[in-house]
Design an enzyme around this catalytic site. Structure first.
Site, mmCIF file in Angstrom:
data_model
loop_
_atom_site.group_PDB
_atom_site.id
_atom_site.type_symbol
_atom_site.label_atom_id
_atom_site.label_comp_id
_atom_site.label_asym_id
_atom_site.label_seq_id
_atom_site.Cartn_x
_atom_site.Cartn_y
_atom_site.Cartn_z
ATOM 1 N N ASP A 176 -3.989 2.404 2.288
ATOM 2 C CA ASP A 176 -5.389 2.119 2.570
ATOM 3 C C ASP A 176 -5.904 0.987 1.700
ATOM 4 O O ASP A 176 -5.433 0.785 0.583
ATOM 5 C CB ASP A 176 -6.245 3.364 2.308
ATOM 6 C CG ASP A 176 -6.269 3.743 0.833
ATOM 7 O OD1 ASP A 176 -7.204 3.342 0.124
ATOM 8 O OD2 ASP A 176 -5.339 4.446 0.388
ATOM 9 N N GLY A 318 -4.207 3.457 -4.432
ATOM 10 C CA GLY A 318 -4.183 3.400 -2.974
ATOM 11 C C GLY A 318 -3.141 2.400 -2.503
ATOM 12 O O GLY A 318 -2.122 2.188 -3.168
ATOM 13 N N GLU A 319 -3.372 1.807 -1.341
ATOM 14 C CA GLU A 319 -2.487 0.797 -0.754
ATOM 15 C C GLU A 319 -1.171 1.367 -0.253
ATOM 16 O O GLU A 319 -0.384 0.662 0.367
ATOM 17 C CB GLU A 319 -2.170 -0.342 -1.733
ATOM 18 C CG GLU A 319 -3.369 -1.078 -2.272
ATOM 19 C CD GLU A 319 -2.996 -2.182 -3.255
ATOM 20 O OE1 GLU A 319 -1.777 -2.478 -3.402
ATOM 21 O OE2 GLU A 319 -3.908 -2.739 -3.886
ATOM 22 N N GLY A 320 -0.871 2.639 -0.542
ATOM 23 C CA GLY A 320 0.453 3.190 -0.276
ATOM 24 C C GLY A 320 1.353 3.149 -1.492
ATOM 25 O O GLY A 320 2.535 3.493 -1.414
#
Length: 352
Positions: A176, A318-320
């Site tokens: 995200d 976040g971001e994975g």
């Protein structure tokens, strides 16, 4: 708008026979039973997802970062301005973000999908191929999405999952990016678990005490607005979610429908997973929790799904990224089950 409009086919459970064979093989490997701990459990899960024992090495793990802005940022709930979202999408595209670095280390590749970034033009036509709108509404005072937009966002996530699986992805990670997205995610978690805002609101990007109070107030107000749609997953996404959360929910549910394993990331992705499990009951069997973030709502969401994180390193980016750090552990789990010798093969006597 009805729940029928986002109906998913039934989710088939991972292969029980392959799981049973993996357990037997684990018992025959040259080690004391249970001595590899969580690696053994993960290897059995991988075998059941692939439907074969021993499981095959992962060759095309894929990270999809869903990017969107959230109108609730105007309430002062983040330490960063909303302009950062579009700037970070460009950074992902250029390969300069943390997820790009960590995915490369883990042997995965990264795709970015702008589903609702508040910018004039997407970073590229491919990145903006599934864009639903420009930013989502301020959930403290208005719906995040219109009815058609909510359905379009879920459909976008489903399509992205289909595209990746059809292209050969054998494990998926959702990431995200969106300033203000933890406020929407926290509201979803509270709505689906019955938690009070003060128990689940975290610091997000690093807000101070005043920012935390503003965020708690925004979650409280948004949660009040959800009271008529608490039992409607699509309604929740429309009222207090956002295009990114809706797309991730569709992505995660469709991955399970397509029998493709997923590593969940942090709060935002796991909030979407709560909705995905409502859309497609049984989808959680195809997921593992990559990590536990520092956000209190994340632990609550994981508990609700019955998932135990693989790592706990105090991450909250976040971001994975948390899932990407956990991916090499899944690689290791598969390799041990597939490549270790059995007692018979090695000519080693077993415990008497």
């Amino acid at each position: 708008m009805t729940e029928f409009d986002t109906a998913f086919p039934p989710v088939t459970a991972p292969d029980a026979d392959a799981a049973a064979a993996a357990r037997v093989r684990q018992s025959r490997l040259t080690k004391p039973p249970g001595s590899l701990g969580r690696l053994e459990e993960l290897s059995i899960w991988a075998a059941s997802c692939q439907g074969v024992c021993p499981p095959r090495p992962l060759t095309r793990a894929r990270v999809v970062v869903f990017a969107a802005d959230h109108g609730v940022t105007a309430a002062g709930v983040s330490a960063f301005p909303s302009a950062v979202t579009a700037q970070m999408v460009a950074n992902f595209d250029a390969g300069g973000a943390a997820i790009n670095v960590l995915a490369e280390v883990a042997g995965a590749t990264v795709r970015v999908a702008d589903v609702a970034v508040d910018c004039d033009e997407p970073a590229s036509p491919s990145i903006g191929a599934h864009k639903v709108r420009r930013g989502s509404g301020n959930i403290a005072i208005e719906d995040a999405l219109g009815a058609e937009e909510a359905m379009a966002a879920v459909a976008a996530g489903r399509q992205i999952a289909d595209d990746e699986v059809d292209a050969g992805a054998d494990l998926l990670i959702a990431g995200d990016m969106g300033i203000g997205n933890t406020t929407a995610a926290t509201t979803l978690v509270a709505a689906l678990t019955g938690a009070e805002p003060v128990a689940v609101v975290g610091r997000g990007t690093g807000i101070d005490d005043q920012g935390w109070m503003r965020k708690a107030g925004a979650v409280r107000d948004a949660l009040y607005r959800t009271r008529s749609v608490t039992r409607q997953p699509l309604g929740l996404l429309r009222v207090c979610g956002g295009a990114d959360l809706a797309a991730m929910a569709g992505f995660l549910a469709q991955a399970a429908v397509r029998r493709t394993p997923v590593l969940l990331d942090g709060l935002v992705v796991t909030a979407a997973a709560l909705v995905a499990e409502e859309f497609a009951p049984g989808a959680r069997a195809w997921w593992q929790a990559g990590h536990r973030s520092t956000e209190p709502a994340h632990s609550l969401a994981l508990s609700h799904l019955g998932l135990e994180p693989i790592i706990d390193l105090g991450m909250r980016l976040g971001e994975g990224t948390g899932a990407a750090v956990a991916l090499p552990i899944v690689h290791a789990a598969i390799a041990t089950l597939a490549s270790m010798a059995t007692f018979d093969e090695a000519g080693i006597s077993e415990e008497t």
